[in-house]
Design a protein around this motif. Structure first.
Motif, PDB file in Angstrom:
ATOM      1  N   PRO A 113       5.055  -3.593  -8.539  1.00  0.00           N
ATOM      2  CA  PRO A 113       5.013  -4.967  -7.340  1.00  0.00           C
ATOM      3  C   PRO A 113       4.946  -6.067  -6.810  1.00  0.00           C
ATOM      4  O   PRO A 113       4.084  -6.775  -6.268  1.00  0.00           O
ATOM      5  N   TRP A 114       3.832  -5.041  -5.771  1.00  0.00           N
ATOM      6  CA  TRP A 114       3.081  -5.417  -4.725  1.00  0.00           C
ATOM      7  C   TRP A 114       1.866  -5.961  -5.586  1.00  0.00           C
ATOM      8  O   TRP A 114       1.366  -7.361  -4.613  1.00  0.00           O
ATOM      9  N   HIS A 115       1.159  -5.476  -6.390  1.00  0.00           N
ATOM     10  CA  HIS A 115      -0.091  -6.264  -7.054  1.00  0.00           C
ATOM     11  C   HIS A 115       0.658  -7.589  -7.888  1.00  0.00           C
ATOM     12  O   HIS A 115      -1.091  -7.880  -7.160  1.00  0.00           O
TER      13      HIS A 115
ATOM     14  N   THR B   1      -5.613  -1.436  -6.216  1.00  0.00           N
ATOM     15  CA  THR B   1      -6.729   0.355  -6.398  1.00  0.00           C
ATOM     16  C   THR B   1      -5.605   1.340  -5.135  1.00  0.00           C
ATOM     17  O   THR B   1      -5.492   1.909  -5.831  1.00  0.00           O
ATOM     18  N   LEU B   2      -5.492   0.721  -3.954  1.00  0.00           N
ATOM     19  CA  LEU B   2      -4.690   1.639  -2.774  1.00  0.00           C
ATOM     20  C   LEU B   2      -3.211   2.351  -3.660  1.00  0.00           C
ATOM     21  O   LEU B   2      -2.938   3.071  -3.293  1.00  0.00           O
ATOM     22  N   THR B   3      -2.870   1.248  -4.267  1.00  0.00           N
ATOM     23  CA  THR B   3      -1.360   2.122  -4.550  1.00  0.00           C
ATOM     24  C   THR B   3      -1.174   1.966  -5.863  1.00  0.00           C
ATOM     25  O   THR B   3       0.085   0.871  -6.527  1.00  0.00           O
ATOM     26  N   PRO B   4      -1.551   2.624  -7.523  1.00  0.00           N
ATOM     27  CA  PRO B   4      -1.108   1.869  -8.448  1.00  0.00           C
ATOM     28  C   PRO B   4      -0.171   2.217  -8.942  1.00  0.00           C
ATOM     29  O   PRO B   4       0.279   1.139  -9.723  1.00  0.00           O
ATOM     30  N   ALA B   5       0.672   2.874  -8.171  1.00  0.00           N
ATOM     31  CA  ALA B   5       1.868   3.365  -9.196  1.00  0.00           C
ATOM     32  C   ALA B   5       2.964   1.917  -8.774  1.00  0.00           C
ATOM     33  O   ALA B   5       4.358   2.513  -9.269  1.00  0.00           O
ATOM     34  N   LYS B   6       2.246   0.856  -7.924  1.00  0.00           N
ATOM     35  CA  LYS B   6       3.501   1.083  -6.806  1.00  0.00           C
ATOM     36  C   LYS B   6       4.103  -0.846  -6.898  1.00  0.00           C
ATOM     37  O   LYS B   6       2.980  -1.299  -7.107  1.00  0.00           O
TER      38      LYS B   6
END
Length: 459
Positions: free
Chosen positions: A88-90, A81-86
């Motif tokens: 690997p964090w997901h 939700t906070l960094t949809p484009a990044k």
């Protein structure tokens, strides 16, 4: 990107602080803390521990709360939700949810032991037993898979009932009463221990620092204090972030984290006030691990005036400490199901109560039918493996990921994190220490992670 839906919220700030503290307060405070304090020289260790709570635990807790509050999501969806484009964090979001399940696979069994001891204490089943008799009682409990399974299921049901009732009317309301009961019981038990003849020696050992007692163990004591400060707060798997997602922006998160950690530390310190004077009064060494709670202390209660009454109160207090953690982690799991599967709270609760009961059976069997399975070497069992996955792998790994995510531009980034942490009134996050949070803190956490593996597989 997931839509941020209208979300349930907590009714009060007190509810949020007691819930978050309830998640952090658990068996690590009440049986691990006194034991390692005893091992590393008492009061001197306590001072080192409190230092690491402030410089390690506090910043990571603020980061986890900020991720929860900014995303208004459970950890399974928060990073997405906070960094949809990044992308690997997901991945860690899903791993954290697996961590919550793994923690519950053994925590439910230990909670079942505590509930069973509470009932046995009320019934007077320990009366007249000596140390060997209490030891044999504990041994026969572990050898009985049916009885342990029943108590584990009782623990699962008691943990899920408040969750099924909803966030405000169930989780918040019941945990609030439970935590107030826990704190009251602690104070009564501590006053009783302090009044025991011969208990003052235990008090001196616990409260008057003597750094000479650390001797050649200084670096080992420092590592133990770091580890305890870190693991006692249940950071790294999103079980604190979930409560951040249920609160508004009226108060800055640093002050809230200080209050939660203060309550957690108060419980840990009070547990020492209960155990050390009692142990010294009856000439007993505070032992390691389960034997302290399930063998040593019942033996002390047997020798104490009104011991059955004090023993009953003690195991009620222990049951509250364990159940507050179950309720908090179950809420995190249920929130994930509601947000990702779109199912109702009641249906998610029923599915997960059955799933966690089944997933907990290997831990129960690890003490009897599967006792030949020793995954981490002789004398270890299923519980040790599950605990290793959570305590030595996912908690430090998750805390490392949260730290990098909040302080590096490749993640959510320092500016967004600070804006979230400092929204509202109260204590600001110490931004002047940015280099410490960006470089030193992740290095220390990584060191804890590596040492956990070193101690198991190399030493």
């Amino acid at each position: 990107m997931h839509e941020v839906k209208a979300r349930e919220t907590l009714a009060s700030r007190l509810g949020f602080i007691l819930l978050s503290a309830g998640c952090a307060i658990g068996l690590g405070n009440v049986w691990r803390f006194p034991f390692i304090t005893g091992r590393y020289g008492g009061a001197a260790f306590v001072l080192i521990y409190i230092l690491f709570l402030i410089i390690l635990g506090l910043p990571v807790m603020v980061m986890e709360l900020a991720i929860g509050r900014a995303s208004k999501q459970n950890i399974g969806l928060a990073l997405n939700t906070l960094t949809p484009a990044k992308k690997p964090w997901h991945v860690y979001g899903k791993l954290a949810i697996i961590g919550n399940y793994t923690l519950m696979m053994f925590y439910t069994t230990i909670t079942g032991w505590l509930l069973s001891y509470f009932v046995h204490m009320i019934k007077g089943d320990f009366l007249g037993l000596d140390a060997a008799g209490v030891g044999s009682f504990f041994g026969s409990m572990l050898e009985n898979p049916l009885s342990m399974t029943v108590w584990m299921i009782v623990a699962v049901i008691l943990g899920f009932l408040p969750v099924a009732r909803g966030l405000q009317s169930g989780v918040e309301k019941i945990t609030k009463y439970m935590m107030i009961g826990l704190l009251a019981l602690m104070l009564i038990l501590a006053i009783n221990s302090l009044s025991l003849k011969g208990g003052s020696e235990g008090l001196k050992f616990y409260l008057i620092p003597d750094f000479a007692k650390l001797g050649g163990n200084f670096f080992e004591a420092v590592y133990a204090a770091m580890g305890q400060a870190f693991f006692t707060l249940s950071l790294g798997i999103g079980s604190i972030a979930i409560f951040g997602s249920y609160i508004g922006k009226e108060h800055r998160l640093t002050g809230e984290a200080v209050r939660i950690i203060g309550l957690d530390t108060f419980v840990a310190l009070c547990s020492g006030l209960i155990i050390f004077p009692a142990a010294f009064a009856f000439g007993v060494q505070p032992d390691a691990g389960p034997s302290l709670i399930f063998i040593t202390l019942p033996n002390i209660f047997n020798q104490m005036a009104g011991g059955r009454f004090w023993g009953t109160l003690f195991f009620l207090f222990m049951s509250f400490a364990a159940l507050s953690t179950l309720i908090a982690v179950f809420e995190n799991i249920i929130s994930f199901w509601i947000d990702t599967k779109g199912v109702s709270r009641k249906k998610a609760t029923l599915i997960n109560a059955i799933a966690i009961s089944l997933l907990s059976i290997p831990c129960v069997l690890g003490f009897n039918l599967l006792s030949g399975f020793q995954p981490l070497g002789p004398g270890t069992g299923v519980l040790d493996l599950e605990d290793f996955i959570v305590s030595s792998t996912l908690l430090p790994l998750g805390s490392l990921i949260f730290t990098l995510y909040c302080t590096w531009k490749y993640g959510w980034g320092w500016d967004k994190f600070i804006k979230e942490a400092d929204s509202g009134e109260g204590q600001k996050f110490p931004s002047a220490l940015r280099l410490y949070f960006q470089y030193i803190l992740p290095t220390v956490i990584f060191g804890i992670f590596i040492k956990g593996y070193w101690d198991i597989f190399v030493k």
